[in-house]
Design a protein around this motif. Structure first.
Motif, PDB file in Angstrom:
ATOM      1  N   GLY A 107       0.787  -1.493  -0.040  1.00 37.10           N
ATOM      2  CA  GLY A 107       0.137   0.050  -0.122  1.00 37.10           C
ATOM      3  C   GLY A 107       0.733   1.193   0.014  1.00 37.10           C
ATOM      4  O   GLY A 107       0.189   2.457  -0.145  1.00 37.10           O
ATOM      5  N   LYS A 108       2.234   1.198   0.197  1.00 36.72           N
ATOM      6  CA  LYS A 108       2.898   2.435   0.063  1.00 36.72           C
ATOM      7  C   LYS A 108       3.568   2.582  -1.154  1.00 36.72           C
ATOM      8  O   LYS A 108       4.272   1.637  -1.817  1.00 36.72           O
ATOM      9  CB  LYS A 108       4.123   2.233   1.151  1.00 36.72           C
ATOM     10  N   LEU A 109       3.240   3.813  -1.737  1.00 34.54           N
ATOM     11  CA  LEU A 109       3.976   3.953  -3.111  1.00 34.54           C
ATOM     12  C   LEU A 109       5.043   5.168  -2.958  1.00 34.54           C
ATOM     13  O   LEU A 109       4.501   6.061  -2.157  1.00 34.54           O
ATOM     14  CB  LEU A 109       2.864   4.644  -3.995  1.00 34.54           C
ATOM     15  N   GLN A 110       5.996   4.802  -3.173  1.00 29.28           N
ATOM     16  CA  GLN A 110       7.155   5.811  -3.214  1.00 29.28           C
ATOM     17  C   GLN A 110       6.988   6.705  -4.285  1.00 29.28           C
ATOM     18  O   GLN A 110       7.101   6.329  -5.598  1.00 29.28           O
ATOM     19  CB  GLN A 110       8.483   5.379  -3.237  1.00 29.28           C
ATOM     20  N   GLU A 118       8.638  10.648   0.532  1.00 24.39           N
ATOM     21  CA  GLU A 118       7.829  11.030  -0.355  1.00 24.39           C
ATOM     22  C   GLU A 118       6.948  10.010  -0.862  1.00 24.39           C
ATOM     23  O   GLU A 118       7.114   9.220  -1.856  1.00 24.39           O
ATOM     24  CB  GLU A 118       8.551  11.778  -1.670  1.00 24.39           C
ATOM     25  N   THR A 119       5.697   9.808   0.052  1.00 24.36           N
ATOM     26  CA  THR A 119       4.957   8.562  -0.163  1.00 24.36           C
ATOM     27  C   THR A 119       3.488   8.841  -0.282  1.00 24.36           C
ATOM     28  O   THR A 119       3.106   9.891   0.274  1.00 24.36           O
ATOM     29  CB  THR A 119       5.095   7.546   0.894  1.00 24.36           C
ATOM     30  N   THR A 120       2.918   7.707  -0.724  1.00 26.57           N
ATOM     31  CA  THR A 120       1.213   7.895  -0.511  1.00 26.57           C
ATOM     32  C   THR A 120       0.874   6.519  -0.189  1.00 26.57           C
ATOM     33  O   THR A 120       1.552   5.571  -0.396  1.00 26.57           O
ATOM     34  CB  THR A 120       0.575   8.258  -1.725  1.00 26.57           C
ATOM     35  N   GLU A 121      -0.516   6.348   0.390  1.00 25.84           N
ATOM     36  CA  GLU A 121      -1.043   5.210   0.677  1.00 25.84           C
ATOM     37  C   GLU A 121      -2.061   4.827  -0.423  1.00 25.84           C
ATOM     38  O   GLU A 121      -2.547   5.841  -0.829  1.00 25.84           O
ATOM     39  CB  GLU A 121      -1.723   5.019   1.927  1.00 25.84           C
ATOM     40  N   TYR A 122      -2.057   3.865  -0.945  1.00 30.70           N
ATOM     41  CA  TYR A 122      -2.931   3.840  -2.233  1.00 30.70           C
ATOM     42  C   TYR A 122      -3.292   1.997  -2.469  1.00 30.70           C
ATOM     43  O   TYR A 122      -2.711   1.254  -2.479  1.00 30.70           O
ATOM     44  CB  TYR A 122      -1.787   3.585  -3.348  1.00 30.70           C
ATOM     45  N   PHE A 123      -4.745   1.993  -2.729  1.00 30.56           N
ATOM     46  CA  PHE A 123      -5.353   0.924  -2.917  1.00 30.56           C
ATOM     47  C   PHE A 123      -6.405   1.107  -3.846  1.00 30.56           C
ATOM     48  O   PHE A 123      -6.915   2.235  -4.144  1.00 30.56           O
ATOM     49  CB  PHE A 123      -5.968   0.288  -1.377  1.00 30.56           C
ATOM     50  N   SER A 124      -7.021  -0.282  -4.473  1.00 32.01           N
ATOM     51  CA  SER A 124      -7.926   0.161  -5.608  1.00 32.01           C
ATOM     52  C   SER A 124      -8.920  -1.136  -5.483  1.00 32.01           C
ATOM     53  O   SER A 124      -8.602  -2.432  -5.113  1.00 32.01           O
ATOM     54  CB  SER A 124      -7.524  -0.077  -7.136  1.00 32.01           C
ATOM     55  N   TYR A 125     -10.208  -1.050  -5.680  1.00 37.16           N
ATOM     56  CA  TYR A 125     -10.859  -1.923  -6.296  1.00 37.16           C
ATOM     57  C   TYR A 125     -10.946  -1.909  -7.749  1.00 37.16           C
ATOM     58  O   TYR A 125     -11.456  -1.129  -8.324  1.00 37.16           O
ATOM     59  CB  TYR A 125     -12.529  -1.597  -5.757  1.00 37.16           C
ATOM     60  N   THR A 126     -10.370  -2.964  -8.378  1.00 38.34           N
ATOM     61  CA  THR A 126      -9.988  -2.875  -9.603  1.00 38.34           C
ATOM     62  C   THR A 126     -10.983  -3.642 -10.777  1.00 38.34           C
ATOM     63  O   THR A 126     -10.911  -3.327 -11.827  1.00 38.34           O
ATOM     64  CB  THR A 126      -8.513  -3.582 -10.117  1.00 38.34           C
ATOM     65  N   ASN A 127     -11.829  -4.226 -10.106  1.00 36.43           N
ATOM     66  CA  ASN A 127     -12.840  -5.016 -10.874  1.00 36.43           C
ATOM     67  C   ASN A 127     -14.296  -5.069 -10.172  1.00 36.43           C
ATOM     68  O   ASN A 127     -14.676  -5.990  -9.578  1.00 36.43           O
ATOM     69  CB  ASN A 127     -12.443  -6.685 -11.138  1.00 36.43           C
ATOM     70  N   MET A 128     -14.968  -3.972 -10.267  1.00 39.85           N
ATOM     71  CA  MET A 128     -16.246  -3.798  -9.806  1.00 39.85           C
ATOM     72  C   MET A 128     -17.563  -3.911 -10.856  1.00 39.85           C
ATOM     73  O   MET A 128     -17.852  -3.078 -11.907  1.00 39.85           O
ATOM     74  CB  MET A 128     -16.351  -2.204  -9.083  1.00 39.85           C
ATOM     75  N   PRO A 129     -18.183  -5.114 -10.827  1.00 44.59           N
ATOM     76  CA  PRO A 129     -19.499  -5.054 -11.574  1.00 44.59           C
ATOM     77  C   PRO A 129     -20.442  -3.908 -11.483  1.00 44.59           C
ATOM     78  O   PRO A 129     -20.683  -3.641 -10.438  1.00 44.59           O
ATOM     79  CB  PRO A 129     -19.896  -6.109 -11.317  1.00 44.59           C
ATOM     80  N   THR A 130     -20.604  -3.503 -12.888  1.00 46.61           N
ATOM     81  CA  THR A 130     -21.278  -2.086 -12.752  1.00 46.61           C
ATOM     82  C   THR A 130     -22.462  -2.184 -13.517  1.00 46.61           C
ATOM     83  O   THR A 130     -22.713  -2.877 -14.672  1.00 46.61           O
ATOM     84  CB  THR A 130     -20.603  -1.149 -13.217  1.00 46.61           C
TER      85      THR A 130
END
Length: 204
Positions: A107-110, A118-130
Motif C-alpha cells: 500500500g505504500k507508493l514511493q 515522499e510517499t502515498t498510501e494507495y489501494f484500488s477496487y480494480t474489478n467492480m461489476p457495474t
C-alpha cells in the motif's frame, strides 16, 4: 472512479469521477472532476469545478459527494454513484467484485524519489461489476460494465518535478488487471505497479 460500460447494442461509454485535495502550505485546493465519453458518436463531456461552500463537500468513510455534481456512497455490498452534468447524468451501482488490493509495498507508493519521505498510501477496487443508466441527449441508456475505484493520499512535494507521475490502469478481457506508475523525470526513471489475476491474487 473510472468505468467502461456498454449499452444493449454493444456501444461503449466511459465515465469518471475524481476528487482532488492538495495542500500548498497556506493554500488548500479542492476540485471535483466528472466526464463522460460516448465512443460511437464521438462525444466527450467534461466538468472541472472547485469545491466551495455552494457545492458543499461531504466526505466520510462511507461517502464522497459534491452537491450538484456527484454522489458516491459505500454500502455493505458495493457502492452507488450518481454524476450530474448539464449534458448528461449517470446513475450506477458497483459491486465489490474481487475486492480491494493494496498497491506497491503493501500500500505504500514511493512518489518517485527513493530514500526520501515522499510517499502515498494507495489501494484500488480494480474489478467492480457495474450496471445503471446514462441519460444523454434526452434518452435513458441502460448500461453494464466494470468500474475501477482508486483511493490514494499522502505527503509529498507535488511541486517537485521528480514526484510528477504518469499512471495507467489496464483492464483485460480475461478478467485480469494491471496498475502501472512511472516517474519519467527521474534519472534513472522510477517505476512501480501491481498485477491482479483473474482469481484475485495481487502481485507487485
Amino acid at each position: 472512479a473510472a468505468a467502461v460500460v456498454f449499452d444493449n447494442d454493444g456501444n461503449m461509454y466511459s465515465y469518471q469521477y475524481t476528487l482532488l485535495h492538495i495542500d500548498f502550505g497556506m493554500i488548500t485546493s479542492k476540485m471535483a472532476m466528472i466526464a463522460l465519453t460516448d465512443y460511437k458518436n464521438k462525444e466527450h463531456h467534461y466538468l472541472q469545478t472547485p469545491i466551495t461552500l455552494k457545492n458543499r463537500l461531504v466526505l466520510s468513510k462511507k461517502e464522497a459527494s459534491v452537491r450538484g455534481v456527484a454522489e458516491c456512497v459505500k454500502g455493505r455490498d458495493g457502492m452507488t454513484l450518481k454524476l450530474m452534468h448539464k449534458d448528461f447524468t449517470v446513475k450506477a451501482t458497483m459491486g465489490y467484485g474481487k475486492g480491494a488490493f493494496w498497491h506497491c509495498d503493501n500500500g505504500k507508493l514511493q512518489m518517485g524519489i527513493p530514500g526520501e519521505e515522499e510517499t502515498t498510501e494507495y489501494f484500488s477496487y480494480t474489478n467492480m461489476p457495474t450496471e445503471g443508466v446514462i441519460t444523454l441527449n434526452g434518452k435513458d441508456i441502460p448500461i453494464k460494465g466494470k468500474t475501477w475505484f482508486d483511493k490514494q493520499g499522502g505527503t509529498y512535494s507535488i511541486s517537485n518535478p521528480k514526484t510528477n507521475w504518469e499512471w495507467f490502469s489496464l483492464r483485460f478481457n480475461d478478467d485480469e488487471e494491471a496498475m502501472l506508475f512511472t516517474f519519467p523525470q527521474n534519472d534513472p526513471p522510477y517505476y512501480d505497479g501491481t498485477f491482479i489475476s483473474a482469481g484475485g491474487r495481487g502481485e507487485r
